[in-house]
Design a protein around this motif. Structure first.
Motif, PDB file in Angstrom:
ATOM      1  N   VAL A  20       0.832  -1.207   0.000  1.00  0.00           N
ATOM      2  CA  VAL A  20       0.000   0.000   0.000  1.00  0.00           C
ATOM      3  C   VAL A  20       0.870   1.262   0.000  1.00  0.00           C
ATOM      4  N   ASP A  21       0.489   2.200  -0.861  1.00  0.00           N
ATOM      5  CA  ASP A  21       1.156   3.497  -0.926  1.00  0.00           C
ATOM      6  C   ASP A  21       0.722   4.320   0.288  1.00  0.00           C
ATOM      7  N   VAL A  22       1.682   4.732   1.086  1.00  0.00           N
ATOM      8  CA  VAL A  22       1.351   5.377   2.356  1.00  0.00           C
ATOM      9  C   VAL A  22       0.724   6.753   2.147  1.00  0.00           C
ATOM     10  N   GLU A  23       1.064   7.397   1.047  1.00  0.00           N
ATOM     11  CA  GLU A  23       0.574   8.753   0.838  1.00  0.00           C
ATOM     12  C   GLU A  23      -0.942   8.782   0.624  1.00  0.00           C
ATOM     13  N   ASN A  24      -1.443   7.799  -0.197  1.00  0.00           N
ATOM     14  CA  ASN A  24      -2.871   7.891  -0.577  1.00  0.00           C
ATOM     15  C   ASN A  24      -3.641   6.585  -0.406  1.00  0.00           C
ATOM     16  N   GLY A  25      -3.010   5.569   0.127  1.00  0.00           N
ATOM     17  CA  GLY A  25      -3.710   4.306   0.369  1.00  0.00           C
ATOM     18  C   GLY A  25      -3.900   3.455  -0.878  1.00  0.00           C
ATOM     19  N   GLU A  26      -3.305   3.836  -1.989  1.00  0.00           N
ATOM     20  CA  GLU A  26      -3.457   3.013  -3.199  1.00  0.00           C
ATOM     21  C   GLU A  26      -2.901   1.610  -2.931  1.00  0.00           C
ATOM     22  N   GLU A  27      -3.728   0.594  -3.273  1.00  0.00           N
ATOM     23  CA  GLU A  27      -3.259  -0.779  -3.100  1.00  0.00           C
ATOM     24  C   GLU A  27      -2.534  -1.170  -4.376  1.00  0.00           C
ATOM     25  N   VAL A  28      -1.234  -1.148  -4.304  1.00  0.00           N
ATOM     26  CA  VAL A  28      -0.425  -1.298  -5.515  1.00  0.00           C
ATOM     27  C   VAL A  28      -0.568  -2.710  -6.080  1.00  0.00           C
ATOM     28  N   CYS A  29      -0.490  -3.696  -5.237  1.00  0.00           N
ATOM     29  CA  CYS A  29      -0.652  -5.085  -5.683  1.00  0.00           C
ATOM     30  C   CYS A  29      -0.831  -5.972  -4.460  1.00  0.00           C
ATOM     31  N   ASP A  30      -1.231  -7.209  -4.725  1.00  0.00           N
ATOM     32  CA  ASP A  30      -1.358  -8.137  -3.603  1.00  0.00           C
ATOM     33  C   ASP A  30      -0.893  -9.524  -4.017  1.00  0.00           C
ATOM     34  N   SER A  31      -0.807 -10.377  -3.040  1.00  0.00           N
ATOM     35  CA  SER A  31      -0.438 -11.766  -3.312  1.00  0.00           C
ATOM     36  C   SER A  31      -1.159 -12.632  -2.283  1.00  0.00           C
ATOM     37  N   VAL A  32      -1.802 -13.686  -2.775  1.00  0.00           N
ATOM     38  CA  VAL A  32      -2.609 -14.529  -1.882  1.00  0.00           C
ATOM     39  C   VAL A  32      -2.058 -15.945  -1.889  1.00  0.00           C
ATOM     40  N   GLN A  68       6.611 -16.119   3.739  1.00  0.00           N
ATOM     41  CA  GLN A  68       7.736 -16.414   2.844  1.00  0.00           C
ATOM     42  C   GLN A  68       7.370 -16.205   1.370  1.00  0.00           C
ATOM     43  N   ILE A  69       6.114 -16.457   1.036  1.00  0.00           N
ATOM     44  CA  ILE A  69       5.748 -16.398  -0.382  1.00  0.00           C
ATOM     45  C   ILE A  69       5.104 -15.071  -0.776  1.00  0.00           C
ATOM     46  N   THR A  70       4.141 -14.607   0.028  1.00  0.00           N
ATOM     47  CA  THR A  70       3.386 -13.431  -0.442  1.00  0.00           C
ATOM     48  C   THR A  70       4.166 -12.119  -0.299  1.00  0.00           C
ATOM     49  N   VAL A  71       4.988 -12.007   0.744  1.00  0.00           N
ATOM     50  CA  VAL A  71       5.681 -10.721   0.934  1.00  0.00           C
ATOM     51  C   VAL A  71       6.695 -10.469  -0.192  1.00  0.00           C
ATOM     52  N   PRO A  72       7.603 -11.428  -0.471  1.00  0.00           N
ATOM     53  CA  PRO A  72       8.516 -11.179  -1.606  1.00  0.00           C
ATOM     54  C   PRO A  72       7.758 -10.962  -2.912  1.00  0.00           C
ATOM     55  N   GLU A  73       6.599 -11.666  -3.032  1.00  0.00           N
ATOM     56  CA  GLU A  73       5.860 -11.523  -4.290  1.00  0.00           C
ATOM     57  C   GLU A  73       5.302 -10.107  -4.485  1.00  0.00           C
ATOM     58  N   VAL A  74       4.835  -9.472  -3.413  1.00  0.00           N
ATOM     59  CA  VAL A  74       4.327  -8.101  -3.629  1.00  0.00           C
ATOM     60  C   VAL A  74       5.465  -7.129  -3.950  1.00  0.00           C
ATOM     61  N   LEU A  75       6.642  -7.396  -3.389  1.00  0.00           N
ATOM     62  CA  LEU A  75       7.778  -6.525  -3.739  1.00  0.00           C
ATOM     63  C   LEU A  75       8.079  -6.656  -5.230  1.00  0.00           C
ATOM     64  N   ARG A  76       8.072  -7.930  -5.679  1.00  0.00           N
ATOM     65  CA  ARG A  76       8.381  -8.197  -7.092  1.00  0.00           C
ATOM     66  C   ARG A  76       7.316  -7.587  -8.004  1.00  0.00           C
ATOM     67  N   LYS A  77       6.047  -7.932  -7.688  1.00  0.00           N
ATOM     68  CA  LYS A  77       4.956  -7.463  -8.548  1.00  0.00           C
ATOM     69  C   LYS A  77       4.873  -5.937  -8.573  1.00  0.00           C
ATOM     70  N   GLY A  78       5.097  -5.331  -7.413  1.00  0.00           N
ATOM     71  CA  GLY A  78       4.948  -3.872  -7.317  1.00  0.00           C
ATOM     72  C   GLY A  78       6.194  -3.151  -7.797  1.00  0.00           C
ATOM     73  N   ASN A  79       7.254  -3.935  -8.083  1.00  0.00           N
ATOM     74  CA  ASN A  79       8.529  -3.365  -8.515  1.00  0.00           C
ATOM     75  C   ASN A  79       9.006  -2.303  -7.524  1.00  0.00           C
ATOM     76  N   VAL A  80       8.981  -2.695  -6.276  1.00  0.00           N
ATOM     77  CA  VAL A  80       9.325  -1.767  -5.193  1.00  0.00           C
ATOM     78  C   VAL A  80      10.539  -2.312  -4.458  1.00  0.00           C
ATOM     79  N   SER A  81      11.389  -1.413  -4.057  1.00  0.00           N
ATOM     80  CA  SER A  81      12.584  -1.870  -3.354  1.00  0.00           C
ATOM     81  C   SER A  81      12.260  -2.081  -1.872  1.00  0.00           C
ATOM     82  N   LYS A  82      12.915  -3.071  -1.282  1.00  0.00           N
ATOM     83  CA  LYS A  82      12.599  -3.393   0.119  1.00  0.00           C
ATOM     84  C   LYS A  82      12.876  -2.216   1.060  1.00  0.00           C
ATOM     85  N   GLU A  83      13.794  -1.332   0.654  1.00  0.00           N
ATOM     86  CA  GLU A  83      14.121  -0.166   1.495  1.00  0.00           C
ATOM     87  C   GLU A  83      12.939   0.812   1.572  1.00  0.00           C
TER      88      GLU A  83
END
Ligand SMILES: Nc1ncnc2c1ncn2[C@@H]1O[C@H](COP(=O)(O)OP(=O)(O)O)[C@@H](O)[C@H]1O
Ligand SMILES: O=C(CO)[C@@H](O)[C@@H](O)COP(=O)(O)O
Length: 559
Positions: A20-32, A68-83
């Protein structure tokens, strides 16, 4: 630079992470991730020994797999750096509890206990501790325990103490071996930050704890069972933290597991239903949220503490600090539509739905959406998984009245929807009579978005407008909001949950408005529902209980 939080929501059958984008709450992506072991209600893994009826267990490995599976996947899908992840929030179904040893290892992970049902997680809908809940109620009423008023006068078999009592009664060795009986939400947070930070929300609603009075006294527990005298000291943590508190920082191991940065702030765990309120812009009184999925939870806040018979819990600071928050619920909503679909719908319906490219639920709905209230001649009681509010009795069961040779499956489907709406109206009336007025209804959860018919029926039955969450997963978004509060404004998050809600939550434009003609028709049907509700639920006719006891007897004979 954009900043994000991750909300991790653990449901009944799956866990999901939402970025989730902290500025506006946009749900960038998810993983189930669907849980590999799902709900174990018949067998333990690798076992052919049938579990007793009303058992509902889970495997904690499934919860770790979600991390283990969903957290890395949202980083990948959202193309967001862990930092760029500034905080994490976790919510869980509740009361979902597991026995762990001193190191926090679930007892079911141990070779010596892996074939013992009581070593596993007891899911919220594990209803096999009714005997224990009955005993709890008897002792509490005999002693005149004041805390009962906070729980609507009745302890549910779903909550912590009856579940612990069941372990003690049926497998004392497991009871002895458990260092703590933890909420699964607290356990997951402990896996992330390395220590237990017991959530006020979970302790308050499910473990008879209150800010003013703490837990029940030793004498009370000793009367339940002399071996439980020191239950609190021996099996529960007495250090309670608000859900707006920081639980701690991601450990090295947890960072490796999730692919996030060591030291990322993590919020104290929350309950799936309660966490969703700020995600639909509710941060104060007058607005009831229904989280509608497998089951429905009804949550709302008030400035005052009222004791409402049959309302599952009132907890100070339970959702937003400064307010009393109330929880009521229906133990079976989507679940009984699923039951109907799986057991009573002909193959030809499935084929037709598939040809139309819609789900079987949507197909059934399309066949009855033009019907007028009452046109099928059916009425149902919605207790197919017991009654959570207002009767608080897991031993009640479902009922369908008015069926004839002309009755069609889709009419039963609609009657079940209507039954859940009547059940909700009973709850709303109890709140209003108890001094907690409800101005508006809000709905979130899978069903609120999937079924327009159902939402319109609810508006007509309750005669209230219903606002719908814009998020497909309000609990996960809510968890992300609490993650932003754990991060705090210095890291790009927020200092209060009210601020996080203002910036990060959204509602749909569509509002369901009651249709006056249907309201009138449903009023009449509701009066009939109430007669059945009181007759079968308040002791007029205990046939449901007698049937259950005849069934248990037959099952014992067969075993
Ligand atoms: N179109 C629909 N109308 C009503 N109920 C539906 C529909 N589609 C699915 N369901 C029900 O929704 C439930 C799942 O709800 P969801 O919110 O997705 O899950 P959960 O409660 O596990 O978080 C299932 O029990 C299913 O029967
Ligand atoms: O009881 C609560 C919350 O108190 C829920 O966790 C429980 O009903 C399960 O919710 P779901 O139907 O899985 O969304």
């Amino acid at each position: 630079m954009k900043k994000y939080t991750i909300g991790i929501d653990y449901g009944t059958l799956s866990g999901r992470a939402v970025l989730v984008d902290v500025e506006n709450g946009e749900e960038v992506c998810d993983s189930v991730l669907e849980y590999k072991h799902a709900v174990m209600d018949k067998y333990l893994p690798d076992s052919t020994k049938r579990l007793p009826s009303e058992t509902a267990l889970q495997h904690p490995q499934d919860y770790l797999d979600v991390l283990q599976i969903t957290v890395p996947e949202v980083l990948r899908k959202g193309n967001v750096s862990k930092e760029d992840i500034i905080g994490i929030g976790v919510d869980f179904t509740s009361c979902t509890v597991l026995p762990v040893d001193k190191d926090g290892t679930p007892l079911c992970f141990k070779e010596e206990f892996k074939d013992r049902p009581h070593a596993y997680v007891k899911l919220w809908k594990h209803h096999a501790a009714q005997r224990e809940a009955d005993l709890f109620n008897k002792v509490a009423h005999r002693r005149g325990e004041k805390f009962m008023a906070r729980y609507g006068g009745k302890m549910s078999s779903e909550w912590v103490v009856p579940k612990a009592m069941q372990i003690l009664h049926e497998d004392e060795e497991i009871y002895e071996a458990m260092d703590r009986f933890m909420e699964a939400g607290d356990w997951v947070v402990m896996m992330l930050v390395g220590e237990e930070k017991r959530s006020l929300c979970q302790a308050g609603y499910k473990a008879v704890w209150s800010k003013r009075d703490g837990y029940p006294c030793k004498e009370f527990f000793a009367e339940l069972d002399s071996r439980m005298e020191n239950f609190v000291e021996e099996k529960l943590s007495n250090h309670i933290y608000a859900t707006t508190d920081l639980a701690g920082y991601l450990t090295k191991d947890a960072a490796e597991l999730t692919g996030l940065v060591e030291g990322t702030p993590v919020a104290v765990a929350n309950i799936d239903a309660h966490v969703a309120l700020p995600a639909v812009r509710i941060t104060g009184p007058g607005k009831m949220l229904m989280i509608m999925g497998t089951s429905t939870c009804h949550i709302m806040m008030s400035e005052e503490e009222h004791f409402i018979p049959g309302v599952g819990g009132v907890v100070e600071d339970g959702v937003v600090p400064g307010y009393y928050a109330y929880e009521a619920g229906q133990a079976c909503v989507g679940d009984h539509f699923d039951w109907l679909v799986r057991n009573c719908v002909a193959g030809s319906y499935e084929k037709e739905a598939a040809e139309k490219g819609i789900s079987i639920h949507q197909f059934l709905e399309s066949k009855v959406k033009e019907q007028l209230p009452g046109e099928s001649g059916l009425i149902a009681l919605d207790w197919w998984n017991g009654n959570r509010s207002i009767l608080t009795d897991a031993s009640l069961s479902g009922m369908l009245l008015g069926a004839t040779l002309q009755t069609k499956p889709e009419e039963i489907y609609r009657a079940l929807i209507e039954a859940t709406a009547y059940g909700t109206r009973i709850i709303i009336e109890a709140f209003e009579e108890g001094g907690v007025p409800i101005e508006e209804l809000y709905a979130a959860g899978g069903i609120a978005r999937k079924s327009e018919l159902m939402m319109q029926i609810y508006a007509d039955v309750t005669n209230k407008e219903i606002h719908i969450s814009a998020s497909r997963q309000a609990p996960a978004l809510g968890a992300a909001l609490f993650g932003a509060v754990a991060a705090g404004s210095k890291s790009g998050g927020y200092d209060t949950i009210e601020e996080a809600s203002e910036h990060m939550s959204r509602l749909q434009d569509k509002v369901y408005i009651p249709n006056a003609d249907n309201v009138r028709r449903y009023d009449k049907l509701f009066q009939e529902y109430k007669i059945l509700h009181d007759y079968f639920g308040k002791g007029g006719n205990d046939v449901m209980k007698r049937l259950r006891s005849i069934k248990s007897d037959a099952m014992r004979t067969r075993m």
